[in-house]
Design a protein around this motif. Structure first.
Motif, PDB file in Angstrom:
ATOM      1  N   GLY B  38       0.857  -1.184   0.000  1.00  0.00           N
ATOM      2  CA  GLY B  38       0.000   0.000   0.000  1.00  0.00           C
ATOM      3  C   GLY B  38       0.881   1.217   0.000  1.00  0.00           C
ATOM      4  O   GLY B  38       2.059   1.145   0.340  1.00  0.00           O
ATOM      5  N   ARG B  39       0.289   2.353  -0.427  1.00  0.00           N
ATOM      6  CA  ARG B  39       1.092   3.571  -0.449  1.00  0.00           C
ATOM      7  C   ARG B  39       1.353   4.054   0.974  1.00  0.00           C
ATOM      8  O   ARG B  39       0.795   3.530   1.943  1.00  0.00           O
ATOM      9  N   MET B  42      -1.263   4.633   4.470  1.00  0.00           N
ATOM     10  CA  MET B  42      -2.476   3.832   4.333  1.00  0.00           C
ATOM     11  C   MET B  42      -2.747   3.002   5.595  1.00  0.00           C
ATOM     12  O   MET B  42      -3.772   2.336   5.685  1.00  0.00           O
ATOM     13  N   VAL B 209      -3.304  -5.865   0.102  1.00  0.00           N
ATOM     14  CA  VAL B 209      -3.113  -4.454  -0.235  1.00  0.00           C
ATOM     15  C   VAL B 209      -4.018  -3.600   0.637  1.00  0.00           C
ATOM     16  O   VAL B 209      -5.203  -3.901   0.797  1.00  0.00           O
ATOM     17  N   VAL B 211      -5.650   0.175   1.421  1.00  0.00           N
ATOM     18  CA  VAL B 211      -5.947   1.528   0.951  1.00  0.00           C
ATOM     19  C   VAL B 211      -6.781   2.207   2.022  1.00  0.00           C
ATOM     20  O   VAL B 211      -7.826   1.690   2.436  1.00  0.00           O
ATOM     21  N   VAL B 216      -8.069  -4.031   0.617  1.00  0.00           N
ATOM     22  CA  VAL B 216      -8.837  -4.065  -0.626  1.00  0.00           C
ATOM     23  C   VAL B 216      -8.493  -5.290  -1.469  1.00  0.00           C
ATOM     24  O   VAL B 216      -9.182  -5.585  -2.437  1.00  0.00           O
ATOM     25  N   ALA B 230      -5.641  -2.188 -11.207  1.00  0.00           N
ATOM     26  CA  ALA B 230      -5.824  -2.032  -9.769  1.00  0.00           C
ATOM     27  C   ALA B 230      -4.487  -1.699  -9.101  1.00  0.00           C
ATOM     28  O   ALA B 230      -4.414  -0.842  -8.227  1.00  0.00           O
ATOM     29  N   ASN B 233      -3.786   1.914  -9.333  1.00  0.00           N
ATOM     30  CA  ASN B 233      -4.565   2.712  -8.377  1.00  0.00           C
ATOM     31  C   ASN B 233      -4.088   2.531  -6.947  1.00  0.00           C
ATOM     32  O   ASN B 233      -3.960   3.486  -6.195  1.00  0.00           O
ATOM     33  N   TRP B 234      -3.871   1.277  -6.595  1.00  0.00           N
ATOM     34  CA  TRP B 234      -3.561   0.984  -5.197  1.00  0.00           C
ATOM     35  C   TRP B 234      -2.130   1.327  -4.807  1.00  0.00           C
ATOM     36  O   TRP B 234      -1.870   1.831  -3.736  1.00  0.00           O
ATOM     37  N   LEU B 235      -1.217   0.979  -5.705  1.00  0.00           N
ATOM     38  CA  LEU B 235       0.190   1.085  -5.324  1.00  0.00           C
ATOM     39  C   LEU B 235       0.964   2.120  -6.132  1.00  0.00           C
ATOM     40  O   LEU B 235       2.083   2.465  -5.791  1.00  0.00           O
TER      41      LEU B 235
END
Lengths: 298, 237
Positions: B38-39, B42, B209, B211, B216, B230, B233-235
């Motif tokens: 995850g970023r 998060m 993951v 978020v 998610v 995905a 978007n997620w990572l």
């Protein structure tokens, strides 16, 4: 002053400094390791002196009295840490000062109730009573020599304990990173409780062994607290080595300040203004090293 | 005997006033390696700290070996078999390399000893040359080896690695992944947080993951690569 008089004053200064080290080391340990400013530390010194007076009266044996007194102080330390101090680790210094100031008031009142407000004296134990003849008319008391020796031994034990034992490693690890120490499975709370009780014992022990060479009186706690804080600040907060160097400096300067006589421009600097000398020293050192001699930079 | 080692149920946690974890459900089985991605911001590190009892949870439940950990202090959890290699490595800078290691050394849950001082030094020969050095004198890679070696000396059942390869040169990072592989093969469960999603998904059995404080995605690792949009978007990869 002739050479012998200077020698004797130097001995006195070192002895006073070593005693200050015992009190200040507890203060600086508790601050350096746990981050707690404990202004009740002087009270433990006072309690020690009164305990010495009582115990040596009851038990009629200096050594047994010392042992019982130190054990009692250690227990007191454990209880106080559990009741009050452990709630202070994550709080700011103002709250720590408020709580420990409360402890000063409580101990001062308790002392008044239990022991009264009189000044007492404690006899030097027979074994150490006497002096070593240096010249025809100068002698040095054996008790003071013993006291210095005991302080040096304790300082060495402390150094060894912190640098070379498992407990010492835990203490240093906790100082470096409290969260990580816990995450390695070390019960840091228990370590802190032990350190606090050790600090209390050291202060009380200092009060006990200093009782025979000074009187036992109600205000002795605050007196030693102020000088100990000067030592801790000069040496650098949290530094044991700094406490040792600063305690010797303060001990020597204070002692010589009181016996020297010096006039500058007709103003009597010593001994009249000797009471200021250690504070002047502190101010001077803080100008050049705000963090103290061995303090970490913030 | 793939039974559950850790189980998080509807976990909520706050950091000060901000609500960081919003109902996390996660299971780690014995011997399983889980990659947590995850970023930044998060909630990955908060999740780890909850597991270790370093951050208290607001609601939900954490079970470790089927025991609710809510009332357990961090040191008890650590003694129960959770080892932590934190972001930033958490080396005790005022202790020597040797002291960092022997301070941690102990037998694991039910007295099991797989990792000894000697085995750790054999696995990390570079530490052997630096035993008497202070923790602050090590390079980043050496510090990471020390942090992992120290964690292994507690003989854990679950090893948590937070950004273990962050800031390391690629070759050194490769060494670290090699060591993680050895750990994995010895049957220790692992929870790995790392920016290098390819390396994590390669080494992990499962990828998770996060978020905004929620999970998610939670599936076997190859499935993650099938979702390029995905992932973006997620990572952000």
């Amino acid at each position: 002053m002739d050479a012998f008089a200077i020698f004797i004053q130097a001995m006195n200064g070192i002895q006073y400094g070593l005693l200050l080290f015992l009190v200040a080391s507890g203060l600086t340990l508790i601050f350096g390791i746990m981050g707690v400013i404990n202004i009740a530390h002087g009270s433990f010194y006072m309690i020690g002196a009164y305990l010495a007076w009582s115990l040596m009266g009851w038990l009629e044996n200096f050594w047994f009295g010392l042992f019982v007194g130190v054990a009692a102080a250690f227990l007191l330390g454990l209880v106080l840490e559990w009741m009050f101090i452990r709630f202070l680790y994550d709080r700011d210094h103002l709250q720590q000062v408020l709580v420990t100031y409360g402890l000063i008031l409580i101990f001062s009142e308790l002392r008044s109730v239990i022991w009264g407000d009189d000044v007492h004296s404690v006899a030097i134990p027979a074994l150490l009573d006497g002096s070593i003849q240096l010249t025809e008319n100068l002698a040095y008391p054996i008790y003071r020599l013993w006291l210095s020796g005991v302080c040096v031994v304790i300082a060495i034990l402390m150094y060894f304990g912190i640098q070379h034992t498992r407990l010492g490693m835990m203490i240093r690890a906790g100082e470096s990173d409290r969260e990580m120490t816990k995450a390695l499975g070390i019960n840091i709370g228990l370590v802190y409780r032990f350190i606090f009780a050790l600090g209390v014992s050291l202060a009380a022990f200092s009060g006990m062994i200093s009782a025979p060479i000074s009187s036992v009186f109600p205000g002795m706690g605050s007196q030693v607290l102020i000088v100990s804080f000067v030592v801790v600040v000069i040496g650098g907060l949290g530094s044991i080595k700094g406490a040792m160097v600063a305690a010797l400096l303060v001990g020597l300067i204070d002692t010589f300040g009181k016996v020297m006589s010096l006039d500058i421009f007709g103003i009597n600097i010593f001994p009249e203004m000797a009471g200021m000398s250690i504070f002047a020293l502190m101010a001077l050192i803080l100008i050049f090293r705000p963090q103290g001699i061995f303090g970490k930079e913030y | 005997m793939l039974n559950t080692l850790v189980k998080l149920t509807d976990l909520h946690a706050h950091y000060g006033l901000s609500h960081v974890l919003h109902g996390v459900n996660l299971e780690i089985k014995r011997g399983e390696t889980v990659g947590l991605m995850g970023r930044n911001g998060m909630g990955k590190t908060t999740l780890i700290k909850c597991l270790l009892g370093l951050v208290s949870i607001s609601s939900g439940e954490i079970q470790f070996r089927e025991q609710n950990t809510k009332t357990l202090p961090t040191h008890t959890l650590a003694r129960g078999g959770i080892a932590y290699v934190p972001e930033g490595r958490g080396i005790f800078k005022n202790l020597s390399v040797k002291e960092n290691l022997i301070l941690a050394a102990r037998s694991g849950f039910e007295g099991r000893i797989e990792w000894t001082y000697d085995r750790v030094l054999d696995s990390f020969p570079r530490l052997k040359e630096r035993l008497m050095h202070g923790g602050q004198q090590l390079s980043g890679g050496e510090q990471q080896m020390l942090s992992i070696g120290r964690a292994l000396l507690t003989n854990p059942d679950l090893l948590i690695l937070d950004e273990a390869t962050e800031g390391l040169a690629p070759l050194i990072a490769q060494d670290i992944w090699g060591i993680i592989k050895v750990v994995q093969e010895s049957g220790i469960s692992a929870l790995i947080v790392d920016k290098n999603f390819k390396a994590v998904s390669k080494i992990s059995n499962r990828c998770v993951v996060m978020v905004k404080g929620k999970i998610v995605f939670d599936d076997v690792s190859p499935k993650l690569i099938e979702h390029p949009e995905a992932l973006k978007n997620w990572l952000g990869v």
